[in-house]
Motif scaffolding. Structure first.
Motif, PDB file in Angstrom:
ATOM      1  N   ASP A 349      29.614  25.975  42.484  1.00  0.00           N
ATOM      2  CA  ASP A 349      29.401  24.548  42.767  1.00  0.00           C
ATOM      3  C   ASP A 349      29.004  24.321  44.231  1.00  0.00           C
ATOM      4  N   GLN A 350      29.212  25.321  45.094  1.00  0.00           N
ATOM      5  CA  GLN A 350      28.880  25.173  46.516  1.00  0.00           C
ATOM      6  C   GLN A 350      27.471  25.674  46.859  1.00  0.00           C
ATOM      7  N   ASN A 353      24.958  23.172  48.219  1.00  0.00           N
ATOM      8  CA  ASN A 353      25.256  22.837  49.618  1.00  0.00           C
ATOM      9  C   ASN A 353      24.716  23.896  50.580  1.00  0.00           C
ATOM     10  N   TYR A 416      40.078  30.710  46.792  1.00  0.00           N
ATOM     11  CA  TYR A 416      39.096  29.628  46.866  1.00  0.00           C
ATOM     12  C   TYR A 416      38.681  29.489  48.330  1.00  0.00           C
ATOM     13  N   SER A 419      34.866  24.447  50.835  1.00  0.00           N
ATOM     14  CA  SER A 419      33.539  23.888  50.577  1.00  0.00           C
ATOM     15  C   SER A 419      32.611  24.105  51.763  1.00  0.00           C
ATOM     16  N   PHE A 435      36.901  25.867  55.668  1.00  0.00           N
ATOM     17  CA  PHE A 435      36.186  26.949  55.006  1.00  0.00           C
ATOM     18  C   PHE A 435      36.629  28.286  55.587  1.00  0.00           C
TER      19      PHE A 435
END
Ligand code: GDP
Length: 468
Positions: A349-350, A353, A416, A419, A435
């Protein structure tokens, strides 16, 4: 009119005969060039008529246009060979390792056999061969472009602007030695070699701190010039204007000043210029790799420095009318791809970006308008994918996370990383530590298996599809 006719003749010629494509890959050190080229070759070698499920986004593989790919001897025997076999062996051994990084220029040649799908040859079921020459060279060499336009004094003064506290601290050892020199005295080769070595240590220390903007770029990756007097000089960025004037007037050609100036000019004309003439001017397509994630992990200063180095590097692809490059050479790149590497360090999902961040790095200040007449693309990939994505359930909610073998302790971990900012981050990004990621070890590759990757097929689609 003439141009159109010329273009048509060129196209007919292209379709009738086998063709070649010179693809260059660059990026700052540790940006992932070796991993990228190893994977690119590997993905192509695994194309066959039965199953191309490893490259779903590469049309020429998916629709069976490509019949087969093999490695063949390169044309230029004076350029070191890209050591594909050794790199692959590193991944196949137990425990597996990432291949050894780029040290200088290397070259490799592939022959891609394909069915012609276009023009009259498609009816004749004609087969063709595209010879793909892949060149690997350190992005640091491109940082030397401004030197072509600067004399020794201008270059030394240009470097005066880099005075961040980290650089000043790293700078001290070689500057103390250099400042002791009586520049008008007769030069001693060994003294020059020792100070140049100390200057090189400073540049290497900058790189270790994640500071990429360094000049001369060859000093940290000298290739075949290691130990040559052509690389034994340094800037005199501590001199005042009146000191320059006095030395220029009074110091003889055998003095330290005279020899330093001579070596700088030699480096400029014979090392930097030759690289542009012999290699750069002949590339057809260029890939520029950037590891944006490590500086995000590191610090604001590291990120800003990478930005500075990348901008310097991008200048090599601005072919504006009065540009230095177009004045000196006639580069002919028609496609340019900016790729953010190591995307297996982030969850899927990143990825948008990361691509957006890469785009911003390139386009900042409207610079994209300057890449005249070149077809440009942006992407984010992982050449050698070391993690797998898993779903983790916490408090009844499902999250995407990464699983892999952490380099630091060789433990299998699930984490994780956070982001990725889609815009150029400000200082508070690092203060909030949103991050953070670890380095992972590659997975052991079975004999005959293709290298696991992310989106290498979209890269092949952009770079090769129109030629097949
Ligand atoms: P070069 O200096 O540009 O040739 O960089 P390399 O290709 O040697 O890559 C430097 C390091 O980055 C490697 O040793 C790996 O640790 C890491 N790396 C490169 N590509 C990938 C990738 O796709 N995934 C992961 N996880 N790490 C990578």
């Amino acid at each position: 009119m003439f141009n159109t006719i010329q273009k048509e003749i060129h196209q007919i010629f292209d379709r009738t005969f086998d063709r070649s494509l010179r693809l260059a890959v660059t990026g700052l050190s540790r940006s992932g060039k070796t991993a990228f080229i190893t994977s690119l070759i590997n993905q192509l070698l695994h194309i066959n008529q039965a199953d191309n499920s490893h490259l779903p986004l590469f049309e020429s593989a998916r629709n069976g246009t490509i019949l087969g790919v093999k490695r063949i001897p390169q044309l230029d025997l004076s350029v070191p060979r890209f050591d594909y076999e050794r790199n692959l062996a590193e991944l196949e051994q137990n425990p597996p390792h990432f291949p050894q990084s780029t040290r200088g220029v290397s070259e490799t040649r592939l022959a891609i056999r394909y069915h012609r799908r276009q023009g009259i040859f498609s009816y004749l079921k004609e087969k063709g061969t595209l010879y793909l020459d892949i060149f690997d060279y350190p992005g640091e060499w491109l940082l030397d472009l401004p030197l072509l336009d600067l004399d020794y004094r201008q270059w030394s003064q240009f470097l005066q602007q880099f005075t961040t506290p980290t650089r000043q601290q790293l700078n001290q050892a070689w500057q103390t030695k250099a400042r002791k020199l009586n520049l008008s005295a007769p030069a001693n080769e060994e003294t020059l070699a020792a100070i140049a070595e100390s200057y090189t240590d400073y540049l290497l220390a900058c790189k270790q701190q994640g500071l990429h903007f360094i000049q001369p770029g060859r000093f940290v990756l000298p290739g075949e010039l290691e130990g040559a007097p052509a690389l034994q000089f340094f800037p005199l960025d501590y001199l005042t204007a009146s000191e320059w004037e006095s030395l220029e007037k009074n110091a003889g050609s055998a003095s330290y000043f005279g020899v330093l100036k001579k070596r700088y000019d030699y480096y400029r004309k014979h090392v930097v210029k030759r690289f542009y003439e012999d290699y750069f001017a002949h590339f057809d397509r260029q890939v520029i790799l950037a590891d944006c994630l490590t500086p995000l992990n590191h610090s604001h200063a590291a990120f800003e420095d990478m930005q500075l180095a990348l901008h310097q590097l991008f200048k090599n692809f601005h072919y504006g009318k009065r540009n230095l490059l177009s004045r000196l050479f006639a580069p002919r790149i028609d496609k340019l791809m900016f790729i953010a590497t190591k995307a297996d360090h982030i969850t899927s999902d990143q990825v948008p970006n990361l691509i957006s961040l890469m785009r911003q790095l390139v386009q900042e200040g409207g610079r994209h308008a300057e890449f005249e007449g070149i077809d440009i693309a942006y992407s984010a990939i992982s050449a050698i994918r070391a993690t797998t994505q898993v779903n983790v359930i916490e408090n009844g909610k499902t999250f995407k996370a990464l699983q892999g073998v952490r380099s630091q302790d060789l433990q299998t971990v699930t984490l994780y990383p956070g982001s990725v900012p889609s815009k150029l981050p400000k200082a508070d990004f690092w203060r909030n530590r949103r991050f953070e990621f670890d380095a992972f070890e590659p997975r052991q590759l079975e004999k005959g298996e293709s290298i696991p990757h992310l989106r290498m097929d979209s890269v092949l689609q952009f770079l090769l599809h129109d030629k097949l």
